[in-house]
Design an enzyme around this catalytic site. Structure first.
Site, PDB file in Angstrom:
ATOM      1  N   GLY A 134       0.803  -1.221   0.000  1.00  0.00           N
ATOM      2  CA  GLY A 134       0.000   0.000   0.000  1.00  0.00           C
ATOM      3  C   GLY A 134       0.829   1.260   0.000  1.00  0.00           C
ATOM      4  N   VAL A 135       0.147   2.383   0.236  1.00  0.00           N
ATOM      5  CA  VAL A 135       0.813   3.683   0.216  1.00  0.00           C
ATOM      6  C   VAL A 135       1.422   4.004   1.576  1.00  0.00           C
ATOM      7  CG1 VAL A 135      -0.445   4.858  -1.601  1.00  0.00           C
ATOM      8  CG2 VAL A 135      -1.465   4.702   0.672  1.00  0.00           C
TER       9      VAL A 135
ATOM     10  N   GLU B 164      -1.042  -1.933  -6.851  1.00  0.00           N
ATOM     11  CA  GLU B 164      -1.671  -0.789  -7.515  1.00  0.00           C
ATOM     12  C   GLU B 164      -0.764   0.428  -7.561  1.00  0.00           C
ATOM     13  OE1 GLU B 164      -5.177   0.292  -5.304  1.00  0.00           O
ATOM     14  OE2 GLU B 164      -4.099   0.157  -3.421  1.00  0.00           O
TER      15      GLU B 164
ATOM     16  N   ASN C  65      -7.884   9.393   4.369  1.00  0.00           N
ATOM     17  CA  ASN C  65      -7.757   9.326   2.913  1.00  0.00           C
ATOM     18  C   ASN C  65      -8.968   8.624   2.308  1.00  0.00           C
ATOM     19  OD1 ASN C  65      -5.159  10.486   3.064  1.00  0.00           O
ATOM     20  ND2 ASN C  65      -4.266   8.496   3.505  1.00  0.00           N
TER      21      ASN C  65
ATOM     22  N   GLY D 209      -7.507   0.845  -2.317  1.00  0.00           N
ATOM     23  CA  GLY D 209      -7.521  -0.544  -2.761  1.00  0.00           C
ATOM     24  C   GLY D 209      -7.367  -1.536  -1.625  1.00  0.00           C
TER      25      GLY D 209
ATOM     26  N   LYS E  34       0.396  10.171  17.332  1.00  0.00           N
ATOM     27  CA  LYS E  34       0.412  11.464  18.017  1.00  0.00           C
ATOM     28  C   LYS E  34       1.215  11.399  19.325  1.00  0.00           C
ATOM     29  CE  LYS E  34      -2.160  13.042  14.710  1.00  0.00           C
ATOM     30  NZ  LYS E  34      -1.456  13.620  13.574  1.00  0.00           N
TER      31      LYS E  34
HETATM   32  O1  0RQ Z   1      -0.489  11.734  10.775  1.00  0.00           O
HETATM   33  O2  0RQ Z   1       1.727  12.561  10.105  1.00  0.00           O
HETATM   34  O3  0RQ Z   1      -0.098  14.127  10.857  1.00  0.00           O
HETATM   35  O4  0RQ Z   1       1.018  12.584  12.495  1.00  0.00           O
HETATM   36  O5  0RQ Z   1      -2.203   9.222  10.410  1.00  0.00           O
HETATM   37  O6  0RQ Z   1       0.019   7.639   9.734  1.00  0.00           O
HETATM   38  O7  0RQ Z   1       1.599   6.057  10.746  1.00  0.00           O
HETATM   39  O8  0RQ Z   1       2.446   7.720   9.012  1.00  0.00           O
HETATM   40  O9  0RQ Z   1       0.996   5.723   8.424  1.00  0.00           O
HETATM   41  O10 0RQ Z   1       1.539   6.740   6.107  1.00  0.00           O
HETATM   42  O11 0RQ Z   1       1.248   4.262   6.553  1.00  0.00           O
HETATM   43  O12 0RQ Z   1      -0.733   5.832   6.626  1.00  0.00           O
HETATM   44  C1  0RQ Z   1      -4.030   4.217   7.196  1.00  0.00           C
HETATM   45  C2  0RQ Z   1      -3.546   6.600   6.661  1.00  0.00           C
HETATM   46  C3  0RQ Z   1      -1.670   5.019   7.254  1.00  0.00           C
HETATM   47  C4  0RQ Z   1      -2.830   4.767   5.042  1.00  0.00           C
HETATM   48  C5  0RQ Z   1      -3.043   5.152   6.545  1.00  0.00           C
HETATM   49  C6  0RQ Z   1      -2.074   9.552  11.796  1.00  0.00           C
HETATM   50  C7  0RQ Z   1      -0.585   9.666  12.012  1.00  0.00           C
HETATM   51  C8  0RQ Z   1      -0.155  10.361  10.725  1.00  0.00           C
HETATM   52  C9  0RQ Z   1      -0.431   8.616   8.875  1.00  0.00           C
HETATM   53  P1  0RQ Z   1       0.632  12.845  11.079  1.00  0.00           P
HETATM   54  P2  0RQ Z   1       1.380   6.817   9.508  1.00  0.00           P
HETATM   55  P3  0RQ Z   1       0.864   5.643   6.843  1.00  0.00           P
HETATM   56  C10 0RQ Z   1      -3.075   1.278  -1.438  1.00  0.00           C
HETATM   57  C11 0RQ Z   1      -3.873   0.887  -0.246  1.00  0.00           C
HETATM   58  C12 0RQ Z   1      -6.007   3.377   3.421  1.00  0.00           C
HETATM   59  C13 0RQ Z   1      -5.842   3.206   1.939  1.00  0.00           C
HETATM   60  C14 0RQ Z   1      -4.964   2.030   1.580  1.00  0.00           C
HETATM   61  C15 0RQ Z   1      -4.133   4.771   4.262  1.00  0.00           C
HETATM   62  C16 0RQ Z   1      -1.088   9.756   9.681  1.00  0.00           C
HETATM   63  O13 0RQ Z   1      -2.256   3.496   4.993  1.00  0.00           O
HETATM   64  O14 0RQ Z   1      -4.615   5.812   3.820  1.00  0.00           O
HETATM   65  O15 0RQ Z   1      -4.540   1.255   2.394  1.00  0.00           O
HETATM   66  N1  0RQ Z   1      -4.747   3.555   4.104  1.00  0.00           N
HETATM   67  N2  0RQ Z   1      -4.722   1.919   0.292  1.00  0.00           N
HETATM   68  O16 0RQ Z   1      -0.310  10.394  13.177  1.00  0.00           O
HETATM   69  C17 0RQ Z   1      -5.555   9.474  14.538  1.00  0.00           C
HETATM   70  C18 0RQ Z   1      -5.137   7.177  14.757  1.00  0.00           C
HETATM   71  C19 0RQ Z   1      -4.021   7.343  13.886  1.00  0.00           C
HETATM   72  C20 0RQ Z   1      -3.762   8.613  13.363  1.00  0.00           C
HETATM   73  C21 0RQ Z   1      -2.289   7.194  12.591  1.00  0.00           C
HETATM   74  N3  0RQ Z   1      -5.451   5.997  15.267  1.00  0.00           N
HETATM   75  N4  0RQ Z   1      -5.874   8.263  15.036  1.00  0.00           N
HETATM   76  N5  0RQ Z   1      -4.530   9.678  13.676  1.00  0.00           N
HETATM   77  N6  0RQ Z   1      -2.675   8.480  12.576  1.00  0.00           N
HETATM   78  N7  0RQ Z   1      -3.086   6.484  13.393  1.00  0.00           N
HETATM   79  C22 0RQ Z   1      -3.084   2.667  -2.018  1.00  0.00           C
HETATM   80  C23 0RQ Z   1      -4.357   3.190  -2.565  1.00  0.00           C
HETATM   81  O17 0RQ Z   1      -5.366   2.678  -2.329  1.00  0.00           O
HETATM   82  C24 0RQ Z   1      -4.386   4.354  -3.457  1.00  0.00           C
END
Ligand code: 0RQ
Length: 502
Positions: free
Chosen positions: A268-269, A293, A383, A387, A407
């Site tokens: 994933g991303v 993807e 986001n 996928g 956080k």
């Molecule tokens: O925010 O940077 O402002 O502190 O979320 O978190 O840990 O850097 O993780 O970059 O791997 O993203 C689920 C968003 C994770 C992503 C998600 C805050 C955290 C940070 C990002 P800051 P990390 P990542 C292929 C597959 C859904 C789509 C997908 C995603 C920011 O993986 O969008 O998987 N997935 N697609 O601080 C509040 C919580 C938190 C939180 C993390 N529990 N509550 N904020 N954060 N946990 C691609 C496509 O489909 C296109």
């Protein structure tokens, strides 16, 4: 004028971004290209922004429905959000300005599985598509288009739209011709046939998008790079997560559940996913294949060092450095990278047939294994599901990866009950944090809770999670399958909202 447009009929339609934007009207549904910051239109959205701001200044309404492949960039989503010119958005967004308008309630967001978006268009679920605005690398005679750095939903938008605006981007390497495989075999139920793809790198389509030249109302030339956001180098947590995943895969091979070259990978991303790829690159694994993807920098590294033999995707998602490396060495990737429509890259039939190993991020998981990938504290979109559902539900084996806290430790990624569910307990196989890995396959909810708390939760939150689980077990003796305390299950989120810490 560039030599990228060799079709004489279509050369006559070259115009300015302003003139092209003037062909888009208030209330139109507009399908744009773009997926993970690659291949989105770079000039028409900015011109549309200006037209919207002017219209709003005159007291007129000007808002569009904006459909894409997945995330775009500040020059596309960002400018249209700044102009307050979007009424609805689908199927995926990661732009911060657009995100804030969605969370303020100004933009209606349809957060769809990416494999569904094209077919839902074909089924008529989304209504009429008025305009497609699609970036391409070149326009050839006969209405053949060389796609650019993502394919996404372009085939469907070009087929379905009443009018087509093309952006021909000379920044995209001309050598991209031959990197695409566009499948034109999808039909509508009840006339669907099996998709005859049995190998991740098999070609089942054609290198070009096809259009009806009569529908093209404007062609705009551009030369701007993709978004190409940088990646952070893997931090300690991501490196630990990567190590757990690689060890687990070793264990699966040793147990005879998958071959030494594994099964096709989806990643994933984000930074964590990129770090896991780095971990694979440092391991003994070799000759792997990706069916994914998005190709991030980490995947280019694997292609370069031989860990990865080849990769099928729908898009790139590279940093500046990664994009430069790809462009400078494009010939070495030919035949080793294929870009497909997202309805194919994410197709449940193919993900299940090929036996994908899926690796995606999460925001929070609960003690029973339900996963929230999209909503902060139950309500605010991050986001979108993207996928992740297409791959996780149908994968041979799926991993959900996360640091155990967010956080600065105020939020636990493991909670009693998730505040929103994207991936149910029935779909989730393995959860990984920096503390360890919880293999949930074949476990009852109670056993899953023990394992997730013990292996994945941050030590600070472990005692409270155990206490919750034990009290739920004791206080509801006739509801012990998935014990919960209904008045308390979401109290961690409420506490965070009230105090800034769980
Ligand atoms: O925010 O940077 O402002 O502190 O979320 O978190 O840990 O850097 O993780 O970059 O791997 O993203 C689920 C968003 C994770 C992503 C998600 C805050 C955290 C940070 C990002 P800051 P990390 P990542 C292929 C597959 C859904 C789509 C997908 C995603 C920011 O993986 O969008 O998987 N997935 N697609 O601080 C509040 C919580 C938190 C939180 C993390 N529990 N509550 N904020 N954060 N946990 C691609 C496509 O489909 C296109």
């Amino acid at each position: 004028m560039s030599d990228r447009i060799t079709c004489p009929v279509l050369r006559a339609r070259i115009t300015s971004a302003q003139a092209a934007a003037a062909l888009i009207n208030d209330g139109d549904n507009v399908g744009i290209s773009g997926f993970t910051g690659a291949g989105y239109p770079k000039a028409v959205p900015a011109a549309l922004h200006d037209a919207m701001v002017d219209a709003h200044g005159r007291g007129e309404q000007f808002r569009i429905g904006l459909w894409s492949g997945a995330s775009t960039a500040p020059d596309a989503d960002g400018v249209l959000a700044e102009a307050h010119g979007v009424s609805t958005r689908l199927p995926y967004n990661s732009d911060p300005t657009m995100r804030s308008l969605i969370n303020l309630g100004e933009v209606d967001y349809v957060d769809a599985h990416l494999s569904h978006s094209a077919q839902h268009m074909w089924f008529g679920f989304y209504g009429n598509l008025d305009v497609a605005v699609v970036e391409v690398t070149a326009v050839l005679p006969g209405g053949l288009l060389v796609p650019s750095s993502s394919v996404g939903n372009n085939k469907t938008w070009l087929d379905q739209a009443d009018r087509i605006i093309l952006e021909v981007n000379s920044w995209q390497p001309r050598g991209l011709e031959g990197f695409h495989d566009i499948y034109y075999g999808t039909a509508l139920p009840p006339h669907r046939r099996p998709i005859e793809l049995t190998d991740p790198m098999q070609r089942i389509g054609e290198p070009y998008l096809r259009i009806d030249p009569e529908k093209v109302v404007a062609i705009v030339e551009t030369d701007r790079p993709d978004r190409n956001a940088p990646f952070s180098p893997p931090d300690e947590n991501s490196a630990a997560i990567a190590e757990h995943v690689v060890d687990f895969l070793r264990h699966e091979v040793a147990a005879g559940r998958m071959p030494p070259e594994l099964l096709p990978l989806q990643s994933g991303v984000g930074n964590v996913a990129n770090a896991v790829l780095a971990g694979l690159g440092d391991s003994e694994f070799t000759d792997l294949v990706a069916f994914t993807e998005v190709i991030q920098d980490g995947m280019l590294d694997l292609l370069d060092n031989g860990t990865l033999r080849a990769a099928s995707s729908t898009s790139f998602g590279l940093s500046d450095v990664g994009a430069r490396r790809f462009i400078d060495n494009i010939d070495t990737y030919k035949g080793r990278i294929l870009l497909r429509s997202e309805e194919i890259s994410n197709h449940p039939e193919l993900v299940r047939r090929l036996g994908i190993i899926a690796m995606n991020g999460l925001l929070e998981a609960d003690i029973y294994g339900n996963v929230n990938s999209t909503h902060v504290m139950g309500s605010a979109i991050m986001n979108g599901i993207g996928g992740s559902g297409d791959f996780a539900r149908n994968a041979f084996l799926n991993f959900f990866l996360t640091p155990s806290t967010a956080k600065d430790g105020a939020i636990s990624a493991i909670v009693p009950m998730v505040s929103h569910v994207d991936h149910t307990e029935h779909d989730v196989h393995v959860i990984v944090t920096e503390h360890g890995i919880a293999d949930l396959r074949g476990l009852s909810p109670r056993a899953r809770a023990e394992r997730i708390i013990e292996r994945c939760a941050h030590p600070t939150f472990r005692p409270a999670l155990l206490d919750y689980t034990q009290r739920a077990w004791t206080e509801r003796p006739r509801a012990r399958h998935t014990p919960h305390l209904m008045g308390e299950a979401l109290s961690w989120h409420q506490r965070y909202l009230e105090t800034g810490s769980m």
